[in-house]
Design an enzyme around this catalytic site. Structure first.
Site, PDB file in Angstrom:
ATOM      1  N   TYR A   1      69.011  54.343 106.748  1.00  0.00           N
ATOM      2  CA  TYR A   1      68.997  53.677 108.047  1.00  0.00           C
ATOM      3  C   TYR A   1      69.527  54.612 109.139  1.00  0.00           C
ATOM      4  CZ  TYR A   1      67.788  49.240 105.896  1.00  0.00           C
ATOM      5  OH  TYR A   1      67.120  48.247 105.228  1.00  0.00           O
TER       6      TYR A   1
ATOM      7  N   HIS B   1      60.478  38.069 102.586  1.00  0.00           N
ATOM      8  CA  HIS B   1      60.550  39.526 102.650  1.00  0.00           C
ATOM      9  C   HIS B   1      60.325  40.212 101.310  1.00  0.00           C
ATOM     10  CE1 HIS B   1      61.763  43.272 104.545  1.00  0.00           C
ATOM     11  NE2 HIS B   1      62.655  43.479 103.597  1.00  0.00           N
TER      12      HIS B   1
ATOM     13  N   ASP C   1      58.921  46.678 103.659  1.00  0.00           N
ATOM     14  CA  ASP C   1      60.221  47.140 104.135  1.00  0.00           C
ATOM     15  C   ASP C   1      60.162  48.657 104.319  1.00  0.00           C
ATOM     16  OD1 ASP C   1      63.140  46.119 104.570  1.00  0.00           O
ATOM     17  OD2 ASP C   1      63.379  47.889 103.324  1.00  0.00           O
TER      18      ASP C   1
END
Length: 659
Positions: free
Chosen positions: A402, A459, A255
């Site tokens: 982000y 994930h 990630d």
């Protein structure tokens, strides 16, 4: 009348001549336009090609940029200080009050599971457990089972776990930087750490673990001003490792941890001994997107047939990304808005985070009434991770990453397009958000050594599959160490495993009878190496012409053909060694035929891995079909590659260059 007729004829001729001249002029003009257009199109295409294939320069980063609050301290404390994680009574009582007085949730629609988001019936169960059964003091002790430290880097107090193994003197201890992502935390590493600090058979080393909380996440301080994007965060982490005392180290990340590991490997390649990633992706490389789109029309150009379902049909995978990436758009544009909502409500925070653990572990989990969370994780462990965010009030500052990643400034650095020579190893879990083949990853990672394919998992790899991850990290670092020649003698290194041989003479193969054949027996010969099949539509033409080539040049030009049966393309070589032997004997084959092998995928024969890496194909290095052909010169170096559509006799002028 005659004069009139004569003038009439004369006018007619002039008219025809004028029309003819006009036609010639028009035709000339049309050809001129086509010619100029072709030139302009060619120049434009060349410019576009150069633009997307020429790597940008490394960005100039300020390695000492200050991110803390003003005014700056004249003499900041740069020491490394022990740190204890604390769940205070005030925080616990406030949390329990919020859980106790939560509003009732609207019931879910019938038989919807998690398809509309987190199922409110199951959320009630989660929150009741958190309020009444989650043992806060016991979990606080659990968090403190490893040593924690704090130090100030570039104005920010950065937290990290530091776990040193206790091993005998003959076991080498190597530093491993573990990097988490969102919505994960350092909590993901607690199950894997004991496996990484414990010696295991076949490995003469263990790991010293450094696992920081990323700036703004959990126990690490957030920046006071905008601009701390992935590149700047990578600088902070790199400086942290120097502060601890490690100039060189290995990295593992997924990630955001993958993104940071990739950037550190790019900007500071001399510091990274090897990069292991459980999310091997190039998110921002234009060629990666072009190849992926092209593969939608012809998948075999891009990905091995046995792995095609991980990428295509493209529409299905894009639909999943769209469905699961709404959080990304929100956090990349309005992080503080969602941050306020999640800061105020423990129920909202739990739903927001655990929804990701549901669908990113396996997309089919959304069909279950409990999100199928409990077969993979315990509620205690899931709530541990949520407590990292709740107890530190760090959700808002975490999701700001982000916004700092998906903005013009950060994207203009084009870091995914800058190659790195750091040896890299990926592990690809089946239900990761996206999949890219090695051929795409090698656009950036020039020493991408291996991909481990796992037919399960998603994930949150270290949290979900710590045993698989630990084994893979050990194998990767063993290979990285061999890559750098830091263990044993050079002659002891398995070059074929490293994909680092220089010639085909470094390989040993088995012939059709199962006997070992060292390929150095072919020194001084020009070779044609080909994967064959006995039931393919190309079989007759290729076998006949391969025989003809061999008969013409085997003696006169020191030429040999090495044929490797393979059943990976349409299952057109299904027989046993005995069946294949019978087939080639009936055809009167005189060239050398070897044991049936795989030429693509995880079990690809090392020789073919070397051939593909040395002579990459047009749209990736994997073999596309039966009867792909490699010419190897008299020095054992693969020099040319041809597709199945090129007949053997068509190779005569190419072979002649190497006689």
């Amino acid at each position: 009348m005659s004069n009139k007729q004569s003038k009439k004829n004369e006018n007619k001729k002039k008219y025809q001549q004028n029309n003819k001249n006009k036609t010639k002029t028009s035709l000339f003009s049309f050809r001129k336009i086509v010619f100029i257009s072709a030139i302009l199109t060619g120049l434009a295409s060349y410019y576009v090609y150069q633009a997307i294939t020429t790597p940008p320069d490394l960005p100039k980063l300020d390695l000492n940029e200050y991110w803390g609050p003003y005014p700056m301290k004249l003499n900041p404390d740069l020491s490394i200080r022990p740190y204890q994680i604390e769940f205070s009574d005030v925080m616990i009582n406030d949390l329990k009050e919020r859980l106790l007085h939560r509003r009732p949730f609207p019931p879910p629609l019938e038989n919807t599971g998690f398809t509309y988001g987190f199922n409110s019936h199951f959320m009630t169960r989660v929150l009741d457990y958190w309020q009444n059964k989650y043992n806060f003091k016991e979990r606080e002790d659990f968090f403190n089972k490893y040593d924690h430290y704090m130090t100030n880097v570039q104005g920010l107090d950065i937290h990290y776990m530091h776990v040193k193994p206790n091993v005998a003197g003959d076991i080498k201890v190597v530093p491993l930087l573990l990097l988490h992502g969102w919505p994960g935390s350092i909590r993901e590493f607690y199950e894997i750490i004991p496996k990484l600090i414990t010696p295991r058979v076949g490995h003469d080393f263990v790991f010293e673990i450094i696992a920081p909380s990323l700036p703004g996440y959990g126990f690490s301080q957030a920046p006071a001003r905008p601009g701390l994007g992935p590149a700047e965060m990578a600088v902070v982490i790199s400086n942290l490792m120097k502060r601890i005392g490690h100039e060189k180290y290995y990295i593992q990340g997924g990630d955001a941890g993958h993104l940071l590991g990739s950037i550190i490997s790019t900007v500071f390649p001399d510091r990274v001994l090897g990069f292991h990633t459980n999310m091997p992706m190039l998110w921002f490389h234009p060629l990666a997107h072009f190849y992926t789109l092209l593969g939608n029309f012809w998948p075999k150009l891009i990905v091995e047939p046995e792995l095609e379902s991980r990428m295509y049909p493209w529409s299905e995978h894009v639909a999943r990304l769209i469905e699961e990436s709404g959080y990304l758009h929100l956090q990349a544009t309005k992080p503080d808005t969602i941050g306020i909502a999640l800061t105020e409500s423990p129920a909202g925070l739990a739903a927001y985070i655990l929804d990701k653990f549901c669908t990113m572990t396996n997309p089919s989990n959304k069909d279950s009434q409990d999100g199928n969370l409990l077969p993979k994780y315990s509620l205690t462990h899931l709530l541990d991770n949520i407590m990292v965010y709740w107890s530190t009030n760090s959700m808002t500052t975490a999701v700001r990453l982000y916004a700092e990643t998906f903005n013009k400034r950060a994207l203009s650095m084009r870091l995914d397009e800058i190659p790195t020579v750091v040896p890299t190893w990926g592990i690809k879990f089946k239900y990761e958000l996206a999949y890219q083949p090695d051929s795409i990853l090698k656009l950036k990672f020039k020493n991408y050594l291996h991909s481990t394919m796992v037919e399960d998992g998603g994930h949150f790899a270290t949290f979900e599959n710590p045993d698989i991850m630990a084994t893979d990290i050990f194998d990767a670092v063993k290979t990285f160490r061999e890559f750098h020649n830091v263990v044993g003698n050079p002659q002891d290194i398995d070059k074929s495993k490293l994909e680092k041989p220089e010639t085909i003479y470094d390989f040993t193969v088995k012939d059709i009878y199962g006997r070992d054949v060292k390929l150095d027996k072919y020194k001084g010969f020009v070779l044609l190496i080909v994967n064959v099949a006995s039931q393919c539509g190309l079989t007759d033409t290729n076998y006949n012409q391969l025989n003809e080539l061999y008969e013409k040049y085997a003696k006169s030009r020191d030429f040999r053909i090495l044929a490797f049966p393979c059943n990976q393309f349409g299952t057109q070589e299904p027989g046993s060694a005995k069946d294949i032997l019978k087939f080639i004997q009936e055809r009167g084959v005189k060239f050398d035929v070897f044991e049936k092998i795989e030429v693509n995928g995880e079990n690809s024969h090392p020789l073919w891995t070397f051939l593909k890496r040395t002579q990459s194909g047009t749209f990736g290095d994997f073999i596309k079909w039966n009867f792909s052909k490699f010419i190897v010169d008299k020095n054992g170096i693969p020099v040319e590659r041809f597709g199945p559509n090129v007949n053997p006799l068509d190779l005569e002028p190419y072979l002649a260059k190497y006689w």
